[in-house]
Motif scaffolding. Structure first.
Motif: not given
Length: 88
Positions: A1-2, A5, A38, A40, A42-44, A81-82, A85-86
């Motif tokens: 995701m980073a 984005d 910061e 953005k 995460i859960l979209r 992506s999630w 990122a995590r």
């Protein structure tokens, strides 16, 4: 995701990320974030076509994925992506 984005300084693709080296004696690579990263979420929200928006995922949709994980449709791209990122 980073990467999608564009929030990492100097990294626009997976290839850019893979070209970076962890220095000898180090065990991590510190990444710099662009200004505004910061903000953005995460859960979209996402569509069945796999398109991700900048809108926050409704709480009801999130709870639905937790209560019925085998019956909910979650695009692989959004989950990958999630998770990336995590776990990074």
């Amino acid at each position: 995701m980073a990467i999608a984005d564009n929030v990492l300084v100097g990294i626009r693709s997976e290839a850019d990320l893979q070209e970076l080296d962890i220095l000898p004696g180090e065990n991590e690579l510190r990444l710099l974030y662009n200004t505004g990263a910061e903000k953005k979420v995460i859960l979209r929200k996402y569509s069945k076509a796999g398109d991700v928006t900048d809108e926050l995922m409704p709480k009801s949709a999130f709870l639905n994925t937790q209560e019925r994980p085998n019956k909910c449709w979650l695009p692989l791209r959004a989950f990958s992506s999630w998770h990336t990122a995590r776990s990074g």
